[in-house]
Design a protein around this motif. Structure first.
Motif, PDB file in Angstrom:
ATOM      1  N   ALA A   1       0.823  -1.211   0.000  1.00 22.65           N
ATOM      2  CA  ALA A   1       0.000   0.000   0.000  1.00 22.65           C
ATOM      3  C   ALA A   1       0.857   1.262   0.000  1.00 22.65           C
ATOM      4  O   ALA A   1       0.522   2.260  -0.663  1.00 22.65           O
ATOM      5  N   SER A   2       1.972   1.246   0.721  1.00 26.98           N
ATOM      6  CA  SER A   2       2.865   2.405   0.748  1.00 26.98           C
ATOM      7  C   SER A   2       3.481   2.648  -0.617  1.00 26.98           C
ATOM      8  O   SER A   2       3.606   3.791  -1.065  1.00 26.98           O
ATOM      9  N   ASP A   3       3.858   1.573  -1.281  1.00 25.70           N
ATOM     10  CA  ASP A   3       4.437   1.699  -2.617  1.00 25.70           C
ATOM     11  C   ASP A   3       3.411   2.240  -3.607  1.00 25.70           C
ATOM     12  O   ASP A   3       3.717   3.120  -4.416  1.00 25.70           O
ATOM     13  N   ALA A   4       2.156   1.759  -3.534  1.00 26.84           N
ATOM     14  CA  ALA A   4       1.113   2.192  -4.473  1.00 26.84           C
ATOM     15  C   ALA A   4       0.691   3.638  -4.231  1.00 26.84           C
ATOM     16  O   ALA A   4       0.367   4.370  -5.178  1.00 26.84           O
ATOM     17  N   SER A   5       0.690   4.066  -2.946  1.00 27.43           N
ATOM     18  CA  SER A   5       0.186   5.401  -2.604  1.00 27.43           C
ATOM     19  C   SER A   5       1.282   6.437  -2.457  1.00 27.43           C
ATOM     20  O   SER A   5       1.012   7.566  -2.030  1.00 27.43           O
ATOM     21  N   SER A   6       2.521   6.073  -2.779  1.00 28.03           N
ATOM     22  CA  SER A   6       3.669   6.977  -2.636  1.00 28.03           C
ATOM     23  C   SER A   6       3.830   7.458  -1.194  1.00 28.03           C
ATOM     24  O   SER A   6       4.032   8.649  -0.927  1.00 28.03           O
ATOM     25  N   GLY A   7       3.695   6.522  -0.248  1.00 31.89           N
ATOM     26  CA  GLY A   7       3.904   6.846   1.154  1.00 31.89           C
ATOM     27  C   GLY A   7       2.736   7.510   1.840  1.00 31.89           C
ATOM     28  O   GLY A   7       2.928   8.256   2.808  1.00 31.89           O
ATOM     29  N   LEU A   8       1.525   7.261   1.360  1.00 27.80           N
ATOM     30  CA  LEU A   8       0.334   7.890   1.936  1.00 27.80           C
ATOM     31  C   LEU A   8      -0.654   6.835   2.432  1.00 27.80           C
ATOM     32  O   LEU A   8      -1.864   6.943   2.236  1.00 27.80           O
ATOM     33  N   VAL A   9      -0.150   5.820   3.109  1.00 27.25           N
ATOM     34  CA  VAL A   9      -1.015   4.742   3.602  1.00 27.25           C
ATOM     35  C   VAL A   9      -2.058   5.260   4.595  1.00 27.25           C
ATOM     36  O   VAL A   9      -3.237   4.880   4.506  1.00 27.25           O
ATOM     37  N   PRO A  10      -1.698   6.129   5.576  1.00 21.39           N
ATOM     38  CA  PRO A  10      -2.736   6.642   6.485  1.00 21.39           C
ATOM     39  C   PRO A  10      -3.870   7.339   5.740  1.00 21.39           C
ATOM     40  O   PRO A  10      -5.038   7.198   6.107  1.00 21.39           O
ATOM     41  N   THR A  11      -3.531   8.094   4.692  1.00 26.47           N
ATOM     42  CA  THR A  11      -4.554   8.775   3.894  1.00 26.47           C
ATOM     43  C   THR A  11      -5.438   7.764   3.181  1.00 26.47           C
ATOM     44  O   THR A  11      -6.666   7.936   3.093  1.00 26.47           O
ATOM     45  N   ALA A  12      -4.827   6.706   2.658  1.00 30.54           N
ATOM     46  CA  ALA A  12      -5.603   5.661   1.984  1.00 30.54           C
ATOM     47  C   ALA A  12      -6.585   5.021   2.955  1.00 30.54           C
ATOM     48  O   ALA A  12      -7.725   4.693   2.583  1.00 30.54           O
ATOM     49  N   TYR A  13      -6.167   4.851   4.206  1.00 31.30           N
ATOM     50  CA  TYR A  13      -7.072   4.285   5.208  1.00 31.30           C
ATOM     51  C   TYR A  13      -8.214   5.248   5.529  1.00 31.30           C
ATOM     52  O   TYR A  13      -9.342   4.814   5.798  1.00 31.30           O
ATOM     53  N   ILE A  14      -7.941   6.545   5.521  1.00 30.42           N
ATOM     54  CA  ILE A  14      -9.009   7.518   5.734  1.00 30.42           C
ATOM     55  C   ILE A  14     -10.049   7.411   4.623  1.00 30.42           C
ATOM     56  O   ILE A  14     -11.267   7.434   4.871  1.00 30.42           O
ATOM     57  N   VAL A  15      -9.585   7.268   3.383  1.00 31.98           N
ATOM     58  CA  VAL A  15     -10.486   7.158   2.237  1.00 31.98           C
ATOM     59  C   VAL A  15     -11.364   5.920   2.361  1.00 31.98           C
ATOM     60  O   VAL A  15     -12.600   5.988   2.239  1.00 31.98           O
ATOM     61  N   VAL A  16     -10.736   4.779   2.596  1.00 29.84           N
ATOM     62  CA  VAL A  16     -11.511   3.536   2.633  1.00 29.84           C
ATOM     63  C   VAL A  16     -12.400   3.489   3.873  1.00 29.84           C
ATOM     64  O   VAL A  16     -13.523   2.977   3.816  1.00 29.84           O
ATOM     65  N   PHE A  17     -11.949   4.071   4.989  1.00 24.60           N
ATOM     66  CA  PHE A  17     -12.783   4.089   6.187  1.00 24.60           C
ATOM     67  C   PHE A  17     -14.030   4.939   5.965  1.00 24.60           C
ATOM     68  O   PHE A  17     -15.122   4.596   6.429  1.00 24.60           O
ATOM     69  N   THR A  18     -13.882   6.046   5.246  1.00 26.69           N
ATOM     70  CA  THR A  18     -15.036   6.889   4.926  1.00 26.69           C
ATOM     71  C   THR A  18     -16.072   6.093   4.134  1.00 26.69           C
ATOM     72  O   THR A  18     -17.269   6.119   4.431  1.00 26.69           O
ATOM     73  N   ALA A  19     -15.584   5.376   3.124  1.00 28.77           N
ATOM     74  CA  ALA A  19     -16.494   4.554   2.313  1.00 28.77           C
ATOM     75  C   ALA A  19     -17.146   3.477   3.161  1.00 28.77           C
ATOM     76  O   ALA A  19     -18.359   3.240   3.072  1.00 28.77           O
ATOM     77  N   ILE A  20     -16.357   2.833   3.994  1.00 26.81           N
ATOM     78  CA  ILE A  20     -16.855   1.727   4.802  1.00 26.81           C
ATOM     79  C   ILE A  20     -17.838   2.216   5.854  1.00 26.81           C
ATOM     80  O   ILE A  20     -18.835   1.544   6.161  1.00 26.81           O
ATOM     81  N   LEU A  21     -17.598   3.398   6.429  1.00 26.32           N
ATOM     82  CA  LEU A  21     -18.474   3.903   7.481  1.00 26.32           C
ATOM     83  C   LEU A  21     -19.877   4.142   6.947  1.00 26.32           C
ATOM     84  O   LEU A  21     -20.866   3.754   7.587  1.00 26.32           O
ATOM     85  N   PHE A  22     -19.995   4.771   5.777  1.00 25.40           N
ATOM     86  CA  PHE A  22     -21.315   4.995   5.193  1.00 25.40           C
ATOM     87  C   PHE A  22     -21.986   3.664   4.847  1.00 25.40           C
ATOM     88  O   PHE A  22     -23.192   3.491   5.032  1.00 25.40           O
ATOM     89  N   THR A  23     -21.205   2.715   4.359  1.00 26.52           N
ATOM     90  CA  THR A  23     -21.751   1.396   4.037  1.00 26.52           C
ATOM     91  C   THR A  23     -22.141   0.658   5.311  1.00 26.52           C
ATOM     92  O   THR A  23     -23.154  -0.056   5.345  1.00 26.52           O
ATOM     93  N   ALA A  24     -21.377   0.817   6.386  1.00 30.35           N
ATOM     94  CA  ALA A  24     -21.709   0.194   7.663  1.00 30.35           C
ATOM     95  C   ALA A  24     -23.047   0.716   8.186  1.00 30.35           C
ATOM     96  O   ALA A  24     -23.845  -0.050   8.744  1.00 30.35           O
ATOM     97  N   LEU A  25     -23.293   2.006   8.021  1.00 32.45           N
ATOM     98  CA  LEU A  25     -24.582   2.574   8.424  1.00 32.45           C
ATOM     99  C   LEU A  25     -25.721   1.939   7.629  1.00 32.45           C
ATOM    100  O   LEU A  25     -26.808   1.690   8.176  1.00 32.45           O
ATOM    101  N   SER A  26     -25.474   1.660   6.360  1.00 31.23           N
ATOM    102  CA  SER A  26     -26.495   1.001   5.530  1.00 31.23           C
ATOM    103  C   SER A  26     -26.764  -0.414   6.030  1.00 31.23           C
ATOM    104  O   SER A  26     -27.917  -0.852   6.110  1.00 31.23           O
TER     105      SER A  26
END
Length: 445
Positions: free
Chosen positions: A36-61
């Motif tokens: 993930a670090s290699d794919a995101s150019s060292g932005l793994v925490p940001t990638a987790y923020i993105v996916v968590f946002t998506a997952i949180l709305f889906t979790a509410l559903s």
């Protein structure tokens, strides 16, 4: 194999959360960090923020739908009742590939870890052994499996906390100041890479989805399951962000590692030496065992729901053992299918999970939006936000993650879907025969 007994409600909130976290596999944050670090150019925490946002709305559903249908079956049940029985069967079929693939991945990881420590024993022996032990535990009942998982999850969290503490220590005493922290805001050129990494990391959040298949095992599921869904997604998201934030602070460039895909053991040695590496590998083994245990439970419950409703042969798939109150034929079948791990690699198994998870997430959000348009009791601001806007945001994120999938994932998903469609056509005599309907009492969403 006829039977009349029903699944007993034995699981409390802590049991369900433990199973969800085990399915989520907290140690996945270490296994995927290098890639993930290699794919995101060292932005793994940001990638987790993105996916968590998506997952949180889906979790509410998910939380909304489980209040309407507090039964085993998850997205298969929701889609079949809210959209169309044929569509529900297809969605259940495609989603099941994720439940089937996770036991394979855990068996593969166990083989890799144990073979490195015991090179004289063939890898296939560890794979088969893990699957056999997990199958036996699940046969003896879901509460026993949940209790075992709770202990293993706590151990994983403990190792994670020690990992964070050692990482902070290495940052403080290292040649660079702790203040050199990773930038969480990506440049325009890095946005695509962040979403590619987020698509990979979405696999870590499947646990809250698996929880919904345990509705019939759970005490007061209409209250317990929605709480557990949010708790599992939130605990996982916070844990993943904190761990990767400090890991990225200490190792902003993962190209320094000999093996990017296996960077976590190298990091463990650097921050804590061989002693910590031993504990770290023990945590990794507990992770794959706990996740495999939870995955087999969820897959067997989904098959049970489809067998009970005669979508699949009832005598086999809808059977519950009168003493252990568990769908033993399904548990054994999932264990046998997991043995296909002997023929696959991690990339192939991961592709299967991507397709199944994103299919489930997409249709859960669609189902909630359908409840909005079917509501005849007035659509206030709050109802519009929770039943239309939130699921639409969740669906938009998932669609973008779909676009970020590799071609192999899409090809495997297409082939699996075609197989399911052929089965549906044959079993319904070219759609001339209606699939069995599920009649559940609809409650307020």
């Amino acid at each position: 194999m006829s039977q009349t007994n029903k699944i007993e409600r034995k699981l409390s909130l802590r049991h369900v959360v433990a199973l969800g976290l085990a399915y989520m596999s907290p140690f996945a944050v270490f296994d995927t960090f290098g890639i993930a670090s290699d794919a995101s150019s060292g932005l793994v925490p940001t990638a987790y923020i993105v996916v968590f946002t998506a997952i949180l709305f889906t979790a509410l559903s998910y939380g909304k739908l489980v209040r309407i249908y507090p039964n085993a079956g998850s997205v298969y049940t929701y889609t079949k009742n809210l959209i169309n029985p044929y569509v529900g069967i297809m969605v259940g079929w495609v989603s099941f590939i994720a439940y089937l693939a996770l036991p394979m991945i855990n068996a593969l990881l166990a083989g890799i870890y144990l073979s490195s420590g015991f090179p004289n024993i063939p890898e296939w022996a560890w794979v088969v052994g893990l699957i056999v032990v997990i199958t036996i535990l699940n046969i003896f009942g879901v509460k026993l499996a949940a209790s075992v998982n709770l202990l293993m999850v706590l151990f994983q969290v403990l190792i994670g906390v020690i990992f964070i503490a050692l990482t902070i220590r290495s940052i403080i005493i290292g040649p660079e100041s702790f203040m050199t922290v990773p930038d969480l805001i990506p440049a325009v050129s890095d946005i695509n890479g962040v979403f590619v990494a987020a698509a990979l990391l979405a696999l870590s959040f499947i646990g809250f989805d698996a929880i919904t298949t345990l509705s019939e095992d759970t005490i007061n599921p209409k209250k317990t399951i929605p709480k557990a869904i949010i708790l599992v997604a939130s605990i996982g998201g916070i844990f993943f962000f904190i761990v990767t934030y400090f890991m990225q602070s200490l190792f902003p460039d993962v190209s320094i590692f000999q093996d990017i895909e296996g960077a976590s053991p190298e990091i463990a040695v650097i921050i804590g030496g061989n002693l910590f590496l031993s504990f770290f590998l023990a945590g990794a083994l507990f992770s794959v065992f706990a996740s495999g245990l939870a995955a087999q439970i969820s897959a067997s419950r989904l098959l049970y729901a489809m067998g009970r409703d005669r979508v699949l042969p009832n005598r086999f798939f809808g059977y519950l053992h009168p003493k252990y109150n568990s769908p033993i034929p399904n548990i054994i079948l999932v264990g046998i299918l997991a043995l296909s791990a002997l023929l696959l690699d991690l990339e192939g198994a991961t592709s299967l999970i991507n397709v199944g998870a994103f299919t489930a997430f997409s249709f859960v959000n669609i189902c909630v939006m359908i409840t909005y348009f079917r509501n005849r009791n007035g659509k206030g601001i709050g109802f519009t936000i929770t039943n239309l806007i939130f699921p639409f945001i969740g669906l938009a994120f998932i669609v973008y993650l779909w676009i970020s999938l590799d071609k192999l994932s899409l090809l495997i998903g297409f082939i699996w879907t075609v197989i399911g469609f052929i089965y549906l056509v044959v079993s319904t005599n070219f759609f001339k025969k209606e699939p069995p309907e599920i009649e559940f009492e609809e409650l307020e969403a």
